[in-house]
Motif scaffolding. Structure first.
Motif, PDB file in Angstrom:
ATOM      1  N   ILE A  86       0.829  -1.196   0.000  1.00 43.38           N
ATOM      2  CA  ILE A  86       0.000   0.000   0.000  1.00 43.38           C
ATOM      3  C   ILE A  86       0.864   1.247   0.000  1.00 43.38           C
ATOM      4  O   ILE A  86       1.885   1.313   0.686  1.00 43.38           O
ATOM      5  CB  ILE A  86      -0.973  -0.002   1.219  1.00 43.38           C
ATOM      6  CG1 ILE A  86      -1.965   1.152   1.124  1.00 43.38           C
ATOM      7  CG2 ILE A  86      -0.200   0.047   2.541  1.00 43.38           C
ATOM      8  CD1 ILE A  86      -3.144   0.987   2.091  1.00 43.38           C
ATOM      9  N   ARG A  87       0.474   2.191  -0.797  1.00 45.96           N
ATOM     10  CA  ARG A  87       1.136   3.487  -0.829  1.00 45.96           C
ATOM     11  C   ARG A  87       0.586   4.322   0.306  1.00 45.96           C
ATOM     12  O   ARG A  87      -0.646   4.463   0.436  1.00 45.96           O
ATOM     13  CB  ARG A  87       0.843   4.151  -2.167  1.00 45.96           C
ATOM     14  CG  ARG A  87       1.416   5.523  -2.378  1.00 45.96           C
ATOM     15  CD  ARG A  87       1.085   6.027  -3.776  1.00 45.96           C
ATOM     16  NE  ARG A  87       1.526   7.382  -3.982  1.00 45.96           N
ATOM     17  CZ  ARG A  87       1.392   8.034  -5.137  1.00 45.96           C
ATOM     18  NH1 ARG A  87       0.838   7.440  -6.173  1.00 45.96           N
ATOM     19  NH2 ARG A  87       1.823   9.269  -5.244  1.00 45.96           N
ATOM     20  N   TRP A  88       1.470   4.835   1.182  1.00 46.25           N
ATOM     21  CA  TRP A  88       0.995   5.546   2.357  1.00 46.25           C
ATOM     22  C   TRP A  88       0.197   6.785   1.990  1.00 46.25           C
ATOM     23  O   TRP A  88      -0.851   7.053   2.560  1.00 46.25           O
ATOM     24  CB  TRP A  88       2.170   5.910   3.256  1.00 46.25           C
ATOM     25  CG  TRP A  88       1.708   6.310   4.617  1.00 46.25           C
ATOM     26  CD1 TRP A  88       1.606   7.565   5.115  1.00 46.25           C
ATOM     27  CD2 TRP A  88       1.252   5.408   5.646  1.00 46.25           C
ATOM     28  NE1 TRP A  88       1.105   7.514   6.397  1.00 46.25           N
ATOM     29  CE2 TRP A  88       0.886   6.214   6.741  1.00 46.25           C
ATOM     30  CE3 TRP A  88       1.102   4.029   5.736  1.00 46.25           C
ATOM     31  CZ2 TRP A  88       0.394   5.668   7.925  1.00 46.25           C
ATOM     32  CZ3 TRP A  88       0.617   3.487   6.915  1.00 46.25           C
ATOM     33  CH2 TRP A  88       0.272   4.301   7.989  1.00 46.25           C
ATOM     34  N   SER A  89       0.702   7.547   1.042  1.00 46.39           N
ATOM     35  CA  SER A  89      -0.009   8.739   0.594  1.00 46.39           C
ATOM     36  C   SER A  89      -0.882   8.368  -0.591  1.00 46.39           C
ATOM     37  O   SER A  89      -0.385   8.016  -1.650  1.00 46.39           O
ATOM     38  CB  SER A  89       0.987   9.823   0.188  1.00 46.39           C
ATOM     39  OG  SER A  89       0.317  10.952  -0.317  1.00 46.39           O
ATOM     40  N   GLY A  90      -2.171   8.392  -0.385  1.00 52.69           N
ATOM     41  CA  GLY A  90      -3.091   8.048  -1.465  1.00 52.69           C
ATOM     42  C   GLY A  90      -3.747   6.709  -1.299  1.00 52.69           C
ATOM     43  O   GLY A  90      -4.870   6.499  -1.749  1.00 52.69           O
ATOM     44  N   GLY A  91      -3.049   5.770  -0.677  1.00 53.35           N
ATOM     45  CA  GLY A  91      -3.659   4.486  -0.368  1.00 53.35           C
ATOM     46  C   GLY A  91      -3.764   3.504  -1.507  1.00 53.35           C
ATOM     47  O   GLY A  91      -4.476   2.503  -1.398  1.00 53.35           O
ATOM     48  N   ASN A  92      -3.065   3.742  -2.625  1.00 52.79           N
ATOM     49  CA  ASN A  92      -3.092   2.777  -3.726  1.00 52.79           C
ATOM     50  C   ASN A  92      -2.555   1.441  -3.236  1.00 52.79           C
ATOM     51  O   ASN A  92      -1.596   1.396  -2.462  1.00 52.79           O
ATOM     52  CB  ASN A  92      -2.239   3.268  -4.886  1.00 52.79           C
ATOM     53  CG  ASN A  92      -2.652   4.644  -5.358  1.00 52.79           C
ATOM     54  OD1 ASN A  92      -2.466   5.617  -4.615  1.00 52.79           O
ATOM     55  ND2 ASN A  92      -3.189   4.730  -6.549  1.00 52.79           N
ATOM     56  N   THR A  93      -3.159   0.368  -3.713  1.00 55.82           N
ATOM     57  CA  THR A  93      -2.780  -0.956  -3.229  1.00 55.82           C
ATOM     58  C   THR A  93      -2.401  -1.875  -4.390  1.00 55.82           C
ATOM     59  O   THR A  93      -2.742  -1.635  -5.550  1.00 55.82           O
ATOM     60  CB  THR A  93      -3.928  -1.599  -2.446  1.00 55.82           C
ATOM     61  OG1 THR A  93      -5.081  -1.696  -3.297  1.00 55.82           O
ATOM     62  CG2 THR A  93      -4.292  -0.770  -1.215  1.00 55.82           C
ATOM     63  N   GLY A  94      -1.701  -2.947  -4.034  1.00 54.85           N
ATOM     64  CA  GLY A  94      -1.348  -3.980  -5.003  1.00 54.85           C
ATOM     65  C   GLY A  94      -1.338  -5.331  -4.311  1.00 54.85           C
ATOM     66  O   GLY A  94      -1.055  -5.413  -3.105  1.00 54.85           O
ATOM     67  N   TYR A  95      -1.668  -6.379  -5.055  1.00 53.16           N
ATOM     68  CA  TYR A  95      -1.779  -7.719  -4.480  1.00 53.16           C
ATOM     69  C   TYR A  95      -1.131  -8.763  -5.383  1.00 53.16           C
ATOM     70  O   TYR A  95      -1.129  -8.626  -6.609  1.00 53.16           O
ATOM     71  CB  TYR A  95      -3.250  -8.096  -4.290  1.00 53.16           C
ATOM     72  CG  TYR A  95      -4.001  -7.235  -3.324  1.00 53.16           C
ATOM     73  CD1 TYR A  95      -4.683  -6.104  -3.753  1.00 53.16           C
ATOM     74  CD2 TYR A  95      -4.021  -7.549  -1.965  1.00 53.16           C
ATOM     75  CE1 TYR A  95      -5.361  -5.295  -2.858  1.00 53.16           C
ATOM     76  CE2 TYR A  95      -4.705  -6.749  -1.061  1.00 53.16           C
ATOM     77  CZ  TYR A  95      -5.370  -5.627  -1.512  1.00 53.16           C
ATOM     78  OH  TYR A  95      -6.039  -4.835  -0.616  1.00 53.16           O
ATOM     79  N   ALA A  96      -0.635  -9.799  -4.736  1.00 52.36           N
ATOM     80  CA  ALA A  96      -0.217 -10.972  -5.494  1.00 52.36           C
ATOM     81  C   ALA A  96      -1.471 -11.655  -6.034  1.00 52.36           C
ATOM     82  O   ALA A  96      -2.529 -11.626  -5.394  1.00 52.36           O
ATOM     83  CB  ALA A  96       0.555 -11.927  -4.589  1.00 52.36           C
ATOM     84  N   ASP A  97      -1.343 -12.282  -7.191  1.00 51.96           N
ATOM     85  CA  ASP A  97      -2.510 -12.931  -7.802  1.00 51.96           C
ATOM     86  C   ASP A  97      -3.119 -13.983  -6.877  1.00 51.96           C
ATOM     87  O   ASP A  97      -4.335 -14.175  -6.859  1.00 51.96           O
ATOM     88  CB  ASP A  97      -2.106 -13.582  -9.131  1.00 51.96           C
ATOM     89  CG  ASP A  97      -1.855 -12.564 -10.223  1.00 51.96           C
ATOM     90  OD1 ASP A  97      -1.208 -12.935 -11.231  1.00 51.96           O
ATOM     91  OD2 ASP A  97      -2.288 -11.405 -10.081  1.00 51.96           O
TER      92      ASP A  97
END
Length: 123
Positions: free
Chosen positions: A50-61
């Motif tokens: 997760i990006r601290w500023s903005g909250g964009n997230t990413g996940y493993a499949d």
């Protein structure tokens, strides 16, 4: 920077756990945090970030639709809500912090690591 992870445990397949990672020390908003896991004999693998500023997230499949990463800025804490756990999720889970807003999936991009918390899922 210090990272303190907690919340691991033992559950049956299909169960849920929530991991927490508290960050302390000198940080900034231009950081990203991630969870990795490492099973015995295997390399450390990216789970979610997760990006601290903005909250964009990413996940493993492998965890999309089952795990959710979130943050509480007031508590300097990142969470990993793990639902519908599977035996293959069994591993030691680590939280990590990198300077910069990009969520990388490679462990070497992260400078700071927590101590790890064990998650065991039985079938």
């Amino acid at each position: 920077v210090q990272l303190q992870a907690s919340g691991g445990g033992s559950v049956q397949a299909g169960g849920s756990l929530r991991l927490s990672c508290v960050a302390s020390g000198r940080t900034s908003n231009d950081v990203s945090l991630a969870w990795f896991h490492q099973a015995p004999g295997k390399e450390r693998q990216f789970v979610a970030g997760i990006r601290w500023s903005g909250g964009n997230t990413g996940y493993a499949d492998s965890v999309k639709g089952r795990f959710t990463i979130s943050k509480d800025s007031a508590k300097n804490t990142v969470y990993l809500q793990m639902n519908r756990l599977r035996p293959e999720d069994t591993a030691v889970y680590y939280c990590a912090l990198r300077w910069g807003s990009t969520v990388h999936t490679t462990a070497s991009f992260y400078k700071h690591w927590g101590q790890g918390t064990q998650v065991t899922v039985s079938s």
